[in-house]
Design an enzyme around this catalytic site. Structure first.
Site, PDB file in Angstrom:
ATOM      1  N   HIS A  81      62.317 -27.475 -19.474  1.00 38.02           N
ATOM      2  CA  HIS A  81      63.250 -27.459 -18.348  1.00 38.02           C
ATOM      3  C   HIS A  81      64.527 -26.749 -18.773  1.00 38.02           C
ATOM      4  O   HIS A  81      64.972 -26.898 -19.900  1.00 38.02           O
ATOM      5  CB  HIS A  81      63.582 -28.892 -17.912  1.00 38.02           C
ATOM      6  N   ASP A 160      66.745 -38.414  -6.921  1.00 32.18           N
ATOM      7  CA  ASP A 160      67.462 -37.255  -7.477  1.00 32.18           C
ATOM      8  C   ASP A 160      67.632 -36.176  -6.424  1.00 32.18           C
ATOM      9  O   ASP A 160      68.682 -35.540  -6.345  1.00 32.18           O
ATOM     10  CB  ASP A 160      66.727 -36.685  -8.699  1.00 32.18           C
ATOM     11  N   SER A 182      69.729 -36.470 -13.865  1.00 31.38           N
ATOM     12  CA  SER A 182      68.951 -35.713 -12.882  1.00 31.38           C
ATOM     13  C   SER A 182      67.741 -35.061 -13.554  1.00 31.38           C
ATOM     14  O   SER A 182      66.595 -35.190 -13.116  1.00 31.38           O
ATOM     15  CB  SER A 182      69.859 -34.645 -12.248  1.00 31.38           C
ATOM     16  N   LYS A 186      63.500 -36.450 -13.597  1.00 29.31           N
ATOM     17  CA  LYS A 186      62.368 -35.627 -13.123  1.00 29.31           C
ATOM     18  C   LYS A 186      61.345 -35.407 -14.229  1.00 29.31           C
ATOM     19  O   LYS A 186      60.144 -35.392 -13.988  1.00 29.31           O
ATOM     20  CB  LYS A 186      62.885 -34.269 -12.613  1.00 29.31           C
TER      21      LYS A 186
HETATM   22  N1  URA Z   1      69.219 -29.023 -12.968  1.00 26.01           N
HETATM   23  C1  URA Z   1      68.816 -30.209 -12.469  1.00 26.01           C
HETATM   24  O1  URA Z   1      67.637 -30.444 -12.265  1.00 26.01           O
HETATM   25  N2  URA Z   1      69.768 -31.142 -12.187  1.00 26.01           N
HETATM   26  C2  URA Z   1      71.065 -30.923 -12.406  1.00 26.01           C
HETATM   27  O2  URA Z   1      71.856 -31.804 -12.139  1.00 26.01           O
HETATM   28  C3  URA Z   1      71.471 -29.687 -12.922  1.00 26.01           C
HETATM   29  C4  URA Z   1      70.513 -28.751 -13.211  1.00 26.01           C
END
Ligand code: URA
Length: 418
Positions: A81, A160, A182, A186
């Site tokens: 990510h 989120d 956040s 995920k």
């Molecule tokens: N990417 C995300 O998924 N969440 C954030 O808060 C910032 C970047």
């Protein structure tokens, strides 16, 4: 318990309990807490921060607000990510390389808000490619061909989704506790047992300073550990856009060129760094430099490109576009940005380039906006390059003549030539 008390505690700089955080997340997700109450609490968190225990509790509450995917039948799955950037096409190159090495890639990617499209939008620039698969099909594809790239399913960390949209609308994205929770919520919900994080740092990133990027990286590594998901975070530069192109179709083209061995050096560096760590976490090699060599072999022997084609076909896309890049639709106008000064490019502010790309239609200002896939920016000159008067610094690919001409002027002003 009520939301007013919770807001007051954080407003006054005190610590929230696990129960208070869960109360907020659950009741905001199901609509019992209003947007203005949630906005007040989010702003209080933004101003006063959270300690590690609060961030962990927020992360877990958001992860548990929807489905938690079970990928255990796939063995070790390493997810990746990025905290976001301009011209970031890394997943499109990295994922097929890793899958071609026999390491399963089951990745859900977001759509971009802010300046440019997310990976899901970029994949959709390949005609026919379907990013919306249900969880069963997603897992089936990984079992069959070792890779699937889709967009986040509706019920993945819905808290989120709601909180992120709210943060975006009240300018509260750039907060370490909020970004860490956040992203990690995920990642935990999407089922990977190992996670590599690309924490971008610079003018085009949420973290503008090395110090903050380091803090965010350490926070997310700790969250991963507490959630029993081994997590490695690396910090990469986002002072100028990554690679040559900014824009959805254009970035797909750049990714395919990279899979064919024609890399931009900065893209190559990030892909190899992240990939070497993914291979290590997957237990397929402890030496990062050797892992990079293995990745380059997959490019040279064509296996990574074949895996990408296999992925595209499996998800309904037309692989003939991968074989013939000329087939991709082009923007109506392609106007050069010509240097009016000689010297060396000293700065090319990524955020400003992103804003120009967004105005052309490469990104969304509002969630419901449509992306124009073929528009964007082609950067011929980047930081450190020599420039003579009359050189072409960049091209603007646009569909609207007036906007394209305006983008030419704007981009020329973003180039700082000394
Ligand atoms: N990417 C995300 O998924 N969440 C954030 O808060 C910032 C970047």
């Amino acid at each position: 318990m009520n939301i007013q008390d919770i807001i007051e505690i954080k407003r006054d700089g005190h610590k929230l309990s696990k129960e208070q955080i869960e109360y907020f997340v659950n009741n905001y997700t199901n609509g019992n807490i209003t947007d203005y109450q949630a906005a007040a609490l989010v702003m209080a968190i933004y101003m006063n921060g959270m300690d590690e225990e609060e961030i962990t509790n927020l992360t877990l509450a958001m992860a548990n607000s929807g489905d938690i995917l079970d990928l255990s039948e796939l063995g070790i799955v390493v997810d990746k990510h990025s905290t976001g950037g301009i011209g970031d096409k890394v997943t499109l190159i990295l994922a097929p390389i890793i899958a071609s090495l026999g390491i399963p890639v089951a990745k859900m990617s977001g759509r971009g808000l802010g300046y440019t499209g997310g990976t899901a939008d970029k994949l959709e620039a390949i005609p026919g490619y379907n990013v919306v698969l249900d969880e069963k099909q997603f897992i089936e594809n990984v079992k069959e061909i070792g890779i699937s790239l889709i967009t986040q399913t509706a019920n993945l960390a819905p808290a989120d989704k709601k909180i992120y949209a709210l943060r975006d609308s009240i300018n509260c994205v750039e907060s370490i506790p909020l970004i860490a929770s956040s992203i990690m919520s995920k990642k935990i919900a999407s089922g990977a047992n190992k996670i590599v994080l690309d924490v971008t740092c610079g003018s085009g990133a949420f973290m503008k300073t090395k110090e903050n990027a380091k803090k965010l990286a350490e926070t997310m590594e700790k969250m991963g550990k507490l959630a029993e998901r081994e997590t490695v975070a690396v910090i990469t530069n986002m002072d100028q856009p990554l690679g040559k192109y900014v824009g959805n179709t254009l970035e797909v083209i750049e990714a395919i060129e990279a899979l064919n061995g024609h890399w931009q050096e900065d893209v190559k560096e990030v892909v190899l760094l992240l990939g070497a760590n993914m291979i290590k976490l997957a237990g397929k090699g402890d030496d990062l430099e050797e892992n990079k060599v293995k990745m380059l072999e997959q490019i040279e022997n064509g296996e990574a490109l074949s895996k990408f084609k296999e992925l595209v076909v499996k998800q309904g896309g037309d692989a003939s576009y991968i074989e013939d890049l000329e087939k991709f639709p082009k923007a109506k106008y392609k106007l050069p940005v010509i240097a009016t000064k000689s010297g060396i490019v000293n700065k090319l502010n990524a955020e400003e380039v992103g804003k120009i790309a967004m105005k052309l239609g490469a990104g969304r200002l509002r969630k419901e906006d449509e992306i124009i896939k073929e528009v964007g920016i082609e950067l011929n000159k980047k930081v450190g390059n020599n420039v003579e008067i009359g050189d072409i610094l960049a091209y603007i690919h646009g569909n609207n003549e007036e906007l394209t001409e305006k983008a030419v002027i704007d981009l020329r002003n973003v180039y700082e030539i000394e």
